[in-house]
Scaffold this motif. Structure first.
Motif, PDB file in Angstrom:
ATOM      1  N   VAL A  73       3.542   8.023   0.971  1.00 57.08           N
ATOM      2  CA  VAL A  73       3.905   6.643   1.290  1.00 57.08           C
ATOM      3  C   VAL A  73       3.835   6.413   2.796  1.00 57.08           C
ATOM      4  N   SER A  74       4.318   7.374   3.578  1.00 53.40           N
ATOM      5  CA  SER A  74       4.319   7.190   5.035  1.00 53.40           C
ATOM      6  C   SER A  74       2.904   7.199   5.608  1.00 53.40           C
ATOM      7  N   LYS A  75       2.001   7.995   5.023  1.00 51.87           N
ATOM      8  CA  LYS A  75       0.607   8.029   5.489  1.00 51.87           C
ATOM      9  C   LYS A  75      -0.166   6.805   5.036  1.00 51.87           C
ATOM     10  N   GLY A  76       0.185   6.299   3.852  1.00 50.16           N
ATOM     11  CA  GLY A  76      -0.526   5.153   3.302  1.00 50.16           C
ATOM     12  C   GLY A  76      -1.852   5.568   2.679  1.00 50.16           C
ATOM     13  N   PHE A  77      -2.463   4.615   1.997  1.00 49.45           N
ATOM     14  CA  PHE A  77      -3.767   4.855   1.382  1.00 49.45           C
ATOM     15  C   PHE A  77      -4.515   3.537   1.307  1.00 49.45           C
ATOM     16  N   GLN A  78      -5.521   3.427   2.154  1.00 49.12           N
ATOM     17  CA  GLN A  78      -6.381   2.251   2.220  1.00 49.12           C
ATOM     18  C   GLN A  78      -5.583   0.956   2.160  1.00 49.12           C
ATOM     19  N   ARG A  79      -5.992   0.030   1.296  1.00 48.69           N
ATOM     20  CA  ARG A  79      -5.339  -1.286   1.257  1.00 48.69           C
ATOM     21  C   ARG A  79      -4.231  -1.372   0.218  1.00 48.69           C
ATOM     22  N   PHE A  80      -3.805  -0.231  -0.274  1.00 58.47           N
ATOM     23  CA  PHE A  80      -2.722  -0.194  -1.265  1.00 58.47           C
ATOM     24  C   PHE A  80      -1.377  -0.216  -0.568  1.00 58.47           C
ATOM     25  N   ASP A  81      -0.437  -0.935  -1.150  1.00 58.67           N
ATOM     26  CA  ASP A  81       0.957  -0.868  -0.726  1.00 58.67           C
ATOM     27  C   ASP A  81       1.605   0.217  -1.576  1.00 58.67           C
ATOM     28  N   LEU A  82       2.046   1.287  -0.936  1.00 59.40           N
ATOM     29  CA  LEU A  82       2.651   2.413  -1.650  1.00 59.40           C
ATOM     30  C   LEU A  82       4.161   2.353  -1.527  1.00 59.40           C
ATOM     31  N   GLU A  83       4.822   2.780  -2.592  1.00 59.54           N
ATOM     32  CA  GLU A  83       6.286   2.794  -2.586  1.00 59.54           C
ATOM     33  C   GLU A  83       6.782   3.976  -3.414  1.00 59.54           C
ATOM     34  N   TYR A  84       7.802   4.636  -2.897  1.00 57.30           N
ATOM     35  CA  TYR A  84       8.488   5.683  -3.644  1.00 57.30           C
ATOM     36  C   TYR A  84       9.706   5.044  -4.303  1.00 57.30           C
ATOM     37  N   VAL A  85       9.843   5.264  -5.599  1.00 56.44           N
ATOM     38  CA  VAL A  85      10.979   4.749  -6.354  1.00 56.44           C
ATOM     39  C   VAL A  85      11.826   5.943  -6.768  1.00 56.44           C
ATOM     40  N   GLU A  86      13.134   5.853  -6.592  1.00 52.50           N
ATOM     41  CA  GLU A  86      14.019   6.961  -6.952  1.00 52.50           C
ATOM     42  C   GLU A  86      13.673   7.506  -8.332  1.00 52.50           C
TER      43      GLU A  86
END
Length: 110
Positions: A73-86
């Motif tokens: 999530v911190s690095k990211g991936f292209q145009r995706f919004d990444l999120e970690y969910v518990e």
């Protein structure tokens, strides 16, 4: 491990029985067919690169969750919004053209 592919309000669950040897051709093919059937445009999205990164993020939780998922999530991936969910769940969301929403949710198998 389960990958849920969501386009707008429609969902396609994909079981990943062995996260250490995923059948990327089958997974990406299923995602592509589903997107096409829903009129979603995935061109320019590296789904084939994102899926194994998400698998590593979630499967890597065995070695210290949520560090691997949060690292992605911190690095990211292209145009995706990444999120970690518990609970070890990773989500990746992007626009799929014509105001369509495309989301991948990776669920751990524990």
């Amino acid at each position: 491990m389960l990958l849920d592919v969501i386009i707008d309000k429609d969902s396609l669950p994909i079981e990943i029985p062995d996260p250490y040897h995923p059948d990327l051709d089958a997974i990406v093919g299923s995602i592509g067919r589903f997107a096409s059937s829903k009129g979603a445009d995935l061109s320019g999205m590296d789904v084939r690169g994102l899926v194994p990164a998400m698998i590593r993020g979630v499967a890597g939780c065995e070695r210290g969750c949520p560090a691997n998922a949060k690292d992605l999530v911190s690095k990211g991936f292209q145009r995706f919004d990444l999120e970690y969910v518990e609970g070890g769940i990773l989500t990746a969301t992007a626009s799929a053209g014509s105001d369509r929403s495309f989301c991948l949710k990776m669920f751990p198998d524990f």
